[in-house]
Enzyme design. Structure first.
Site, short mmCIF file in Angstrom:
data_model
loop_
_atom_site.label_atom_id
_atom_site.label_comp_id
_atom_site.label_asym_id
_atom_site.label_seq_id
_atom_site.Cartn_x
_atom_site.Cartn_y
_atom_site.Cartn_z
N ASP A 84 -3.20 -6.62 4.70
CA ASP A 84 -4.17 -7.59 5.24
C ASP A 84 -4.08 -8.94 4.55
O ASP A 84 -4.62 -9.92 5.05
CB ASP A 84 -5.60 -7.05 5.06
CG ASP A 84 -5.86 -5.90 6.03
OD1 ASP A 84 -5.26 -5.91 7.12
OD2 ASP A 84 -6.66 -5.01 5.69
N ASN A 123 0.86 -1.19 0.00
CA ASN A 123 0.00 0.00 0.00
C ASN A 123 0.89 1.24 0.00
O ASN A 123 2.10 1.12 0.21
CB ASN A 123 -0.93 -0.05 1.22
CG ASN A 123 -0.14 -0.08 2.50
OD1 ASN A 123 0.51 0.89 2.86
ND2 ASN A 123 -0.14 -1.23 3.18
#
Ligand code: CTP
Length: 395
Positions: free
Chosen positions: A281, A212
């Site tokens: 995640d 990210n």
């Protein structure tokens, strides 16, 4: 250090007490401040420019039209005024006090003071009769009304074998006052603070990964603020382009798994844990050893990484736990749920809008505390957000 990162401008004017200001600069530097000295022409008759230059490790500003060591086009009195956290005039003669009271700006020091918006501290030094003169007293009252702060003068031996009120207070006392006005609180002394920062990278093959856009700026700001407040800081970070902060134990990690291992290793003896890392995640179920070729079909199986913060929540004990919540919608509701599920004391919620706040120096956050208290902040610099987080949770 209590004055680390603080920009101090010291104005020195023509009094025999000038020599004490050399010691004042030295003391301020020892506490971590950067000190720029401005001297009036009369001050240079008492102590040489080179003395202050050497002790401050900065060029001295003594002549408005021959400023030394400045960048081209820089207007020295404006640039010093802009970056100063505090301006101290010590020693301050009757002459400079009266000039400041009347807004005169005909020398480097009075021009800088007139241009500044920060706190100004004045330490008068003069003969008692001059100090007691009603004209000077009126000017002092005028400055006080305008927010100028005064320290001293003290009573005792004055120049020319006289005794009375008019001595500049000792440098130790001036330093104490400066620390009280702009010093960084040492409220985390003896505490161990564990901070995570940056993204994690979950490699698919040797050249590709899931990640990210986290820059790590928030976590680094937290580590620096906790260090400046006297804390023993461990910073565990994924890959970032940021300079490593001094005085912090730094552990570089790549994947969520590596981050979890380091965090658990440092968790037991931590007093405060702040998970500001943007932990991925998901991770690929297998990491392919050789580079997957373009012509190959890519069948990516992914699985969840372990939720590090939720695990810490289970082992929390008396530690203070802080998490972040990144949301695109239902900011408060989602953040409240995370706070509860992960057993946190505070969650810092921030909304993603386009790329913001990824990589930005600022952010707009909401604090949600265990007791349900919600506080929204305007857009703030990340160092300011770090300060407010530590203010809120300090043990
Ligand atoms: N976190 C963590 N381990 C993970 C994922 C997140 O420790 N595997 C931590 C983050 O560091 C952050 C908090 O959990 O402090 C919340 O992260 P966030 O990405 O906002 O939420 P998630 O828990 O991942 O939930 P979701 O992605 O569903 O919003």
């Amino acid at each position: 250090m209590i004055l680390k990162g603080k920009e101090i401008v010291l104005g020195v004017t023509g009094s025999i007490a000038c020599y004490k200001s050399v010691d004042l600069v030295s003391r301020l530097r020892k506490l971590g401040a950067n000190v720029n000295v401005i001297m009036t022409g009369n001050a240079t008759e008492f102590v040489s420019v080179i003395t202050f230059q050497t002790i401050s490790c900065n060029s001295v500003y003594a002549d408005m039209f021959k400023p030394i060591g400045i960048r081209e086009h820089e207007i020295k009195h404006i640039s010093l005024a802009k970056r100063a956290d505090i301006i101290i005039v010590a020693p301050a003669t009757a002459n400079i006090i009266s000039k400041l009271a009347w807004g005169i700006a005909d020398d480097p020091l009075s021009a800088t003071v007139l241009a500044c918006r920060c706190t100004i501290l004045v330490a008068p030094a003069m003969n008692e009769s001059m100090y007691r003169n009603p004209i000077l007293q009126e000017n002092i009252r005028k400055l006080k009304k305008r927010g100028f702060r005064f320290i001293g003068p003290a009573s005792g031996n004055l120049a020319c074998d006289e005794e009375g009120e008019g001595r500049m207070v000792e440098p130790e006392e001036i330093v104490e006052e400066i620390v009280a006005l702009i010093g960084v609180k040492q409220d985390l002394e003896g505490k161990k603070i564990l901070v995570t920062a940056g993204p994690t990278r979950e490699f698919i093959d040797p050249v590709r990964y899931i990640s990210n856009p986290s820059s790590g700026k928030m976590g680094f700001a937290l580590a620096q603020e906790a260090r400046d407040r006297g804390g023993k800081v461990v910073l565990i970070s994924g890959p970032t382009n940021l300079a490593l902060p001094d005085g912090v134990k730094f552990m570089q990690v790549l994947s969520a798994e590596e981050m979890e291992k380091e965090v658990l290793h440092h968790f037991d003896d931590s007093d405060i844990v702040i998970m500001s890392a943007a932990v991925s995640d998901w991770k690929p179920s297998v990491r392919v050893k050789e580079k997957i070729k373009m012509k190959d079909e890519l069948n990516l199986r992914i699985e969840s990484t372990s939720d590090i913060l939720a695990e810490l929540g289970k082992r929390k004990g008396k530690r203070i736990l802080v998490g972040f919540a990144l949301e695109t919608e239902n900011l408060i509701k989602n953040a409240k749920e995370k706070l509860k599920e992960k057993n946190l004391d505070l969650i810092v919620a921030n909304k993603i809008k386009g790329n913001y706040p990824f990589g930005s120096d600022t952010n707009k956050v909401v604090f949600i505390e265990r007791n349900g208290k919600v506080t929204s902040f305007p857009k703030l610099h990340k160092s300011e957000i770090a300060r407010r987080i530590l203010d809120r949770i300090k043990p």
